[in-house]
Design a protein around this motif. Structure first.
Motif, PDB file in Angstrom:
ATOM      1  N   ASN A   1       3.128  -0.041  -5.514  1.00 49.41           N
ATOM      2  CA  ASN A   1       2.749   0.255  -4.111  1.00 49.41           C
ATOM      3  C   ASN A   1       4.559   1.439  -3.391  1.00 49.41           C
ATOM      4  O   ASN A   1       5.128   1.259  -4.159  1.00 49.41           O
ATOM      5  CB  ASN A   1       2.250  -1.350  -3.208  1.00 49.41           C
ATOM      6  CG  ASN A   1       1.313  -1.229  -3.584  1.00 49.41           C
ATOM      7  OD1 ASN A   1       0.259  -0.602  -3.875  1.00 49.41           O
ATOM      8  ND2 ASN A   1       0.769  -1.719  -4.036  1.00 49.41           N
TER       9      ASN A   1
ATOM     10  N   ASN B   1       0.832  -2.982  -7.201  1.00 52.35           N
ATOM     11  CA  ASN B   1      -0.353  -3.282  -6.535  1.00 52.35           C
ATOM     12  C   ASN B   1      -1.258  -3.241  -7.589  1.00 52.35           C
ATOM     13  O   ASN B   1      -0.863  -4.475  -8.959  1.00 52.35           O
ATOM     14  CB  ASN B   1      -0.609  -1.207  -6.610  1.00 52.35           C
ATOM     15  CG  ASN B   1      -0.289  -0.884  -8.512  1.00 52.35           C
ATOM     16  OD1 ASN B   1      -0.498  -0.917  -9.507  1.00 52.35           O
ATOM     17  ND2 ASN B   1      -0.183   1.230  -8.290  1.00 52.35           N
ATOM     18  N   GLU B   2      -2.143  -2.966  -8.408  1.00 54.15           N
ATOM     19  CA  GLU B   2      -3.632  -3.671  -9.017  1.00 54.15           C
ATOM     20  C   GLU B   2      -3.379  -3.731 -10.179  1.00 54.15           C
ATOM     21  O   GLU B   2      -3.873  -4.384 -10.918  1.00 54.15           O
ATOM     22  CB  GLU B   2      -4.964  -2.874  -8.386  1.00 54.15           C
ATOM     23  CG  GLU B   2      -5.027  -2.209  -8.999  1.00 54.15           C
ATOM     24  CD  GLU B   2      -4.436  -1.052  -7.649  1.00 54.15           C
ATOM     25  OE1 GLU B   2      -4.585   0.526  -7.807  1.00 54.15           O
ATOM     26  OE2 GLU B   2      -3.466  -0.759  -6.926  1.00 54.15           O
TER      27      GLU B   2
ATOM     28  N   ALA C   1       0.487  -8.699  -7.979  1.00 53.83           N
ATOM     29  CA  ALA C   1      -0.357  -7.787  -7.744  1.00 53.83           C
ATOM     30  C   ALA C   1       0.261  -7.951  -5.860  1.00 53.83           C
ATOM     31  O   ALA C   1      -0.508  -9.747  -5.713  1.00 53.83           O
ATOM     32  CB  ALA C   1      -1.743  -7.109  -7.745  1.00 53.83           C
TER      33      ALA C   1
END
Length: 875
Positions: free
Chosen positions: A296, A302-303, A309
């Motif tokens: 991010n 992120n995912e 995450a």
């Protein structure tokens, strides 16, 4: 007339004379028939406060500007501040956070209101502080890079360069600051050597077996999309065409071949993470690899980070290493020194990140800027920086000019659709709408259908226009044609690429001329331990407190005493103390001159006439020296030349020679000529010490009005230099020094008159004798043809001198004392010589011990020779 105070009061003088200069407009400049001398201040951050680097830089600028003003040039020093996007926005966000407000909770307009409030509250403090230093800026010209007209110039420059095809939008690997949440240019990344670790990881190979890969960033394996080996590396030919499984995420990736791989580095296998490494990104494009961005904007995963995450990247590094070890994929961990890129503003570790940004093509537009520095159209001082400049310019990369911030010059791009090319560049929404309709063919678009880019331009994209746009030069020729090119730029070498190079590029692009003729690079102010001064180290004194303690002039002198161009300044408070002492020396010198009773009838003594002639010639020579030193920006040497001229030549020699005997008046001619010399010295001192010199200037004589102030007094012009007199005076000074030394060493009181004899011979400057008699309290100076018995002898050049013993010298007692001392030294020497003749001692003792004994022997020989010479004087 008021009585001259016993001591100089810097605070009182500084307040009085700075107000006086401002009141009478001495710093103001408008175009006229005079030669312009223009300097633009390197704009400090609008919310900044004065630090030692500013003190050095602005002292140098003020010295140059004040001297130019006295030379009759139309001196124009333009002050101003920079909006400093990243730094200012960070301050505003920090204050909002303390108030319980998140930036994300505010609209852009609401945030800008807070930013402007912060700027109005804290902005300009540094400019007020510069006034305390004595900065002679034209304050009516103060500029701010977010001023309406300046802002417009920045936006129009973007539009112009976009029309020329030099500004484009694209997805590139950029330097991402996860704290400031913005892209940075390469120049805003500071690479530091840091101690870290290198992790050797095992990857399973399809069909059996495994391979080991070394990485310093194990968390990025989650974004791996290939393994790369060199095509000619025989160790891995069996892996060609196979796949490997990325640990933890169990993704199968191809094993590719590319000559980019260094077979000698690490294991010879390279993990390829196109989204998180510049070189891997290029490999990804070459081999058409998938790009998986795992981060991010704030540096959390992120995912694509799976179980990690939401965790910070460095927390993931620790966690994933443990998990790799548990799963049997961690082979070993080794200490490793690595160059880590950090944000120049926030010190955050930079992440290479794929991002859609605005860029400026630099290869063609930068060519004139390189050529005209290398051919010395623009001169660098010191010249060594030309090499650094050339190396950077020859490898210049496209400039990422967009920043993910709100405070700054908003990018004039407008979007009307979701496609990569669904945008136009325009100044206003109305112009954008017209262009969007034309580009899209959709006449039904309305103002609500065009939305402006949220990003702002890099701060340096505004400040590169500084020498042009402070004169409204993008829109009007009225002032820029007179003041541009500016004369001298004083700046730090660390912003050579950020700012200097880019101003030169802009200068040739928009004026077809250099922005300045000379660039003076200052050094870094360091503490006594050689460390750069900084708030975090707590080793930087408060400049305002320094000026309160030592006076502004004292600090100015202290800063310049040891600051040659391009070299670091080892700062110590004692330098400012030396500057203050110099101020006091000058003040006391004038108190002496001012206190003399003047006789209109008394004739001028020969010694005084000689002193005035010599000092005038010495002054003329120094003025010539200063011209050369200023031309080469050797300002520290220029100050020292002036310092010695005042302290040594004027105070120690001239005033001593012209000073009348105690209780007697001085003749009017000598008083007048001494004051004239003093006035010229004050003029030479004024650029360095403006407050003290203005104060003394007005005490020294009656001034008709403000136009007679020293700030606008004419700079002294060198007259005739009597080289023979200057050479003879060096002989004179040695004679005086020798006589004084003999008096001191032999306790001969100064009040006792002596007779000095000199061996008759050619070349002896007899006309200096009145001066020698005056300073040495001699009854007479006579020529002799043979050595004078019972006298102290000395040589000055080829001239022999004899000073008969005074009545206070007991010859026999002195001889006995010398013989006793000689016997002791000879005995000491014998002991040392015995040690050094012992081969075992010389061979076995430490080298430094033997060297010390040899030095003792040499010192003893020198002392014996001196005592024997003295004994010879008694024969």
């Amino acid at each position: 007339m008021m009585e001259l105070p016993k001591t100089y009061n810097p605070a009182e003088a500084e307040s009085k004379w700075y107000s006086f200069w401002l009141e009478h407009g001495f710093f103001k400049s408008v175009p006229d028939e005079r030669e312009p001398y223009t300097v633009v201040i390197p704009p400090p951050n609008v919310t900044g406060v004065l630090h030692m680097g500013h003190m050095l830089n602005n002292t140098i600028q003020d010295v140059l500007v004040r001297r130019a003003r006295m030379q009759g040039k139309n001196a124009c020093w333009v002050p101003g501040t920079d909006h400093a996007s990243i730094a200012t926005e960070a301050k505003v966000v920090q204050r909002l956070r303390k108030e319980g407000i998140k930036k994300s909770d505010l609209s852009r307009d609401a945030f800008m209101e807070h930013a402007w409030a912060w700027t109005h509250e804290h902005g300009g403090i540094i400019l007020e502080q510069l006034k305390k230093l004595g900065a002679s800026c034209d304050w009516d010209r103060t500029r701010f890079t977010m001023d309406e007209k300046y802002y417009e110039g920045v936006v129009d420059t973007f539009i112009d360069l976009h029309k020329k095809g030099l500004i484009y939008r694209g997805v590139r690997m950029v330097n991402w600051d996860p704290v400031a949440l913005t892209a940075l240019s390469d120049e805003e990344v500071i690479h530091k050597e840091e101690q870290g670790q290198i992790y050797h990881l095992r990857y399973e190979v399809e069909g059996g077996g495994d391979l080991v890969i070394a990485t310093t960033r194990p968390e990025t394996i989650l974004g791996d999309t290939a393994i790369c080996v060199h095509p000619d590396d025989e160790r891995f030919t069996h892996l060609h065409g196979k796949r490997a499984q990325v640990p933890i995420c169990d993704r199968w990736v191809p094993i590719i071949q590319d000559e980019y791989v260094d077979r000698e580095f690490g294991t010879g296998c390279l993990k390829v993470t196109p989204a998180h490494d510049v070189n891997d990104y290029e490999l990804g494009k070459t081999h058409d690899l998938e790009t998986i961005d795992i981060l991010n904007a704030d540096g959390t995963l992120n995912e694509h980070g799976g179980a990690y995450a939401g965790m910070d990247r460095f927390a993931v590094r620790k966690a994933i290493v443990k998990d790799l070890e548990s799963a049997g994929h961690l082979v070993k961990v080794e200490p490793h020194t690595n160059k880590v890129g950090r944000s120049e503003r926030t010190d955050a570790v930079i992440e290479p990140r794929l991002s859609l940004q605005w860029f400026m093509s630099m290869s063609e537009i930068s060519k004139p800027a390189l050529a005209h520095v290398m051919d010395d159209t623009i001169r660098f001082f010191p010249p060594k920086f030309k090499n650094s400049y050339r190396n950077w310019m020859e490898q210049i990369k496209d400039w990422c000019i967009s920043r993910q911030l709100w405070w700054g010059h908003r990018i004039p791009a407008w979007y009307f659709g979701e496609g990569d090319d669904d945008y136009v560049v325009a100044k206003t929404a109305e112009e954008a709408l017209v262009a969007a309709r034309a580009k899209s063919g959709n006449a039904g678009l309305g103002l609500d259908d065009v939305r402006q880019d949220e990003d702002v331009m890099d701060t340096w994209f505004s400040s590169w226009l500084w020498p042009i746009q402070v004169f409204d030069g993008l829109y009007s020729e009225e002032e820029v044609s007179y003041y541009y090119p500016t004369a001298d730029l004083v700046t730090a070498p660390e912003i050579m690429f950020f700012w200097v190079a880019r101003m030169i590029i802009a200068g040739y692009e928009y004026r077809n001329a250099p922005p300045f003729k000379n660039v003076y690079y200052t050094g870094i102010v360091r503490d006594k331990q050689g460390r750069k001064m900084s708030k975090s180290l707590g080793n930087s004194p408060d400049p305002i407190e320094l000026m309160e303690q030592f006076g502004a002039d004292g600090v100015r002198v202290g800063m310049l005493l040891t600051s040659p161009a391009g070299n670091d300044l080892p700062f110590d408070d004692k330098l400012c103390e030396q500057g203050r002492n110099f101020s006091n020396k000058i003040w006391n010198a004038f108190r002496l001159v001012n206190g003399w009773e003047v006789s209109d009838d008394a004739p001028q003594p020969e010694a005084a006439a000689l002193a005035i002639r010599w000092m005038r010639s010495r002054l003329n020579a120094a003025i010539g020296e200063l011209e050369g030193l200023f031309a080469e920006f050797r300002l520290s040497e220029a100050l020292m030349t002036t310092y010695r001229l005042v302290w040594d030549d004027f105070c120690s020699w001239t005033l001593e020679l012209v000073k009348p005997p105690f209780g007697q008046p001085i003749d009017a001619t000598t008083r007048k000529e001494t004051v004239a010399l003093f006035e010229d010295l004050l003029k030479l001192l004024h650029p360095f010490m403006p407050f003290l010199t203005e104060e003394l200037w007005h005490w020294m004589g009656e001034r008709k009005g403000p136009e007679d102030a020293i700030v606008v007094a004419p700079w002294p012009v060198a007259g005739t230099v009597d080289s023979a007199l200057l050479a003879d005076f060096e002989v004179f000074k040695q004679i005086v020094s020798e006589v004084r030394t003999i008096r001191k060493e032999n306790q001969v009181p100064n009040k006792e008159q002596l007779t000095l004899h000199h061996m008759a011979g050619a070349g002896y400057p007899a006309y200096l004798e009145p001066g020698v008699m005056h300073l040495c309290n001699l009854e007479s100076v006579t020529a002799v043809t043979e050595k004078v018995p019972n006298s102290f002898g000395f040589l000055v050049g080829t001239h022999a001198f004899y000073l008969p013993f005074g009545a206070n010298v007991d010859v026999e007692a002195e001889k006995a004392k010398l013989h006793k001392e000689l016997d002791y030294i000879r005995g000491f020497r014998k002991g040392v010589e015995g040690k050094l003749s012992n081969e075992r001692f010389v061979q076995n003792a430490p080298e430094q011990v033997v060297d010390l004994e040899r030095k003792k022997l040499a010192d003893a020989d020198a002392k014996i020779a001196a005592i024997e010479a003295k004994l010879a004087e008694f024969s």
